[in-house]
Enzyme design. Structure first.
Site, PDB file in Angstrom:
ATOM      1  N   ASN A 295     -34.891  19.436  51.702  1.00  0.00           N
ATOM      2  CA  ASN A 295     -35.987  18.680  51.115  1.00  0.00           C
ATOM      3  C   ASN A 295     -37.303  19.041  51.804  1.00  0.00           C
ATOM      4  O   ASN A 295     -37.497  18.751  52.983  1.00  0.00           O
ATOM      5  CB  ASN A 295     -35.705  17.183  51.265  1.00  0.00           C
ATOM      6  CG  ASN A 295     -36.853  16.323  50.779  1.00  0.00           C
ATOM      7  OD1 ASN A 295     -37.757  16.793  50.095  1.00  0.00           O
ATOM      8  ND2 ASN A 295     -36.818  15.048  51.136  1.00  0.00           N
TER       9      ASN A 295
ATOM     10  N   ASP B 237     -32.663   8.948  54.892  1.00  0.00           N
ATOM     11  CA  ASP B 237     -31.473   9.344  55.654  1.00  0.00           C
ATOM     12  C   ASP B 237     -31.615   8.995  57.134  1.00  0.00           C
ATOM     13  O   ASP B 237     -30.656   9.106  57.893  1.00  0.00           O
ATOM     14  CB  ASP B 237     -31.158  10.832  55.472  1.00  0.00           C
ATOM     15  CG  ASP B 237     -32.331  11.752  55.782  1.00  0.00           C
ATOM     16  OD1 ASP B 237     -33.471  11.262  55.922  1.00  0.00           O
ATOM     17  OD2 ASP B 237     -32.112  12.977  55.878  1.00  0.00           O
TER      18      ASP B 237
ATOM     19  N   HIS C  75     -40.316  19.358  59.078  1.00  0.00           N
ATOM     20  CA  HIS C  75     -39.645  18.802  57.896  1.00  0.00           C
ATOM     21  C   HIS C  75     -40.453  17.658  57.297  1.00  0.00           C
ATOM     22  O   HIS C  75     -40.522  17.496  56.079  1.00  0.00           O
ATOM     23  CB  HIS C  75     -38.250  18.320  58.302  1.00  0.00           C
ATOM     24  CG  HIS C  75     -37.596  17.439  57.293  1.00  0.00           C
ATOM     25  ND1 HIS C  75     -37.007  17.923  56.152  1.00  0.00           N
ATOM     26  CD2 HIS C  75     -37.446  16.083  57.243  1.00  0.00           C
ATOM     27  CE1 HIS C  75     -36.521  16.919  55.440  1.00  0.00           C
ATOM     28  NE2 HIS C  75     -36.776  15.798  56.080  1.00  0.00           N
TER      29      HIS C  75
ATOM     30  N   HIS D 255     -37.605   9.947  61.802  1.00  0.00           N
ATOM     31  CA  HIS D 255     -38.711  10.010  60.848  1.00  0.00           C
ATOM     32  C   HIS D 255     -38.454   8.985  59.755  1.00  0.00           C
ATOM     33  O   HIS D 255     -37.471   8.241  59.816  1.00  0.00           O
ATOM     34  CB  HIS D 255     -38.985  11.421  60.314  1.00  0.00           C
ATOM     35  CG  HIS D 255     -37.925  12.020  59.436  1.00  0.00           C
ATOM     36  ND1 HIS D 255     -36.806  12.660  59.933  1.00  0.00           N
ATOM     37  CD2 HIS D 255     -37.802  12.080  58.086  1.00  0.00           C
ATOM     38  CE1 HIS D 255     -36.065  13.107  58.927  1.00  0.00           C
ATOM     39  NE2 HIS D 255     -36.654  12.764  57.782  1.00  0.00           N
TER      40      HIS D 255
ATOM     41  N   HIS E 201     -37.857   9.105  56.374  1.00  0.00           N
ATOM     42  CA  HIS E 201     -37.049   9.301  55.165  1.00  0.00           C
ATOM     43  C   HIS E 201     -35.795   8.424  55.190  1.00  0.00           C
ATOM     44  O   HIS E 201     -35.351   7.992  56.263  1.00  0.00           O
ATOM     45  CB  HIS E 201     -36.645  10.771  55.030  1.00  0.00           C
ATOM     46  CG  HIS E 201     -37.782  11.671  54.661  1.00  0.00           C
ATOM     47  ND1 HIS E 201     -37.704  13.044  54.764  1.00  0.00           N
ATOM     48  CD2 HIS E 201     -39.032  11.402  54.193  1.00  0.00           C
ATOM     49  CE1 HIS E 201     -38.843  13.586  54.372  1.00  0.00           C
ATOM     50  NE2 HIS E 201     -39.667  12.608  54.027  1.00  0.00           N
TER      51      HIS E 201
END
Length: 215
Positions: free
Chosen positions: A162, A71, A131, A67, A69
């Site tokens: 998150n 990280d 998420h 995804h 993000h």
């Protein structure tokens, strides 16, 4: 984790008392390496690529982002500088554009329940929003390993983490799709925390129970 398969873990100090880990994978495909998610940040990704060059002595020819993000894509510029293509779903590509992330190459738009094979061993599966709206999981057939990314949680870091971009209504449905599809998985790797087995999916679902929400 097995011949030709490595877990890479990078860290971020989120508070004085919390050092948070982030997981990804390295997969040997013939005489090359595929990277499943970058390390958490450009410097960590540069260190990881240097380790691969020194220790594995094989080129990294492909990276996959589960995804958008940081990280998962925090090393995108480092990959671009080293001419390593980064692939994602069309959803992740569009979200990356909005965040000025060096654009992944898209392997197409996916609807909830869609999958895509990347070679004979690697299956990408989009379970639906969770998420984040674009979170994917990756299944390595030969190793019976499910990389759940941030859609799957581990007890070391309590709670859902998150949830700024989360779809709390559809996340349990996405986890159920993963459970139903990968009943033969022996190893489950969460985005953060220690790898485990299929009980990590049950644990993740338990976080949506009425009692857990009240806590």
């Amino acid at each position: 984790m097995a011949p030709g398969l490595w877990l890479h873990t990078s860290f971020r100090q989120l508070s004085p008392d919390l050092r948070f880990s982030s997981n990804g994978l390295l997969l040997k495909q013939k005489n090359e390496i595929w990277l499943i998610d970058t390390a958490w940040g450009e410097s960590a990704t540069a260190e990881l690529l240097a380790w691969i060059k020194t220790e594995l002595k094989l080129p990294v020819t492909k990276a996959i982002a589960t995804h958008y993000h940081d990280d998962r894509t925090g090393g995108a510029m480092t990959l671009l500088q080293q001419q390593i293509p980064l692939f994602s779903s069309q959803q992740t590509r569009l979200l990356s554009i909005s965040q000025n992330i060096p654009l992944p190459q898209s392997f197409g738009a996916l609807q909830p329940g869609d999958s895509k094979d990347l070679g004979s061993e690697v299956e990408i599966f989009y379970p639906g929003p969770g998420h984040s709206h674009d979170n994917l999981v990756v299944y390595l057939k030969e190793h019976q390993l499910l990389f759940g990314g941030c859609a799957v949680k581990a007890p070391q870091f309590a709670g859902l983490g998150n949830i700024a971009d989360a779809d709390l209504t559809h996340w349990p449905l996405a986890l159920q799709r993963v459970q139903q599809r990968y009943t033969e998985a022996k190893i489950v790797v969460p985005g953060h925390g220690e790898p485990g087995d299929l009980t990590l999916l049950s644990y993740s679902l338990s976080l949506f129970s009425a009692d857990a929400k009240e806590d």
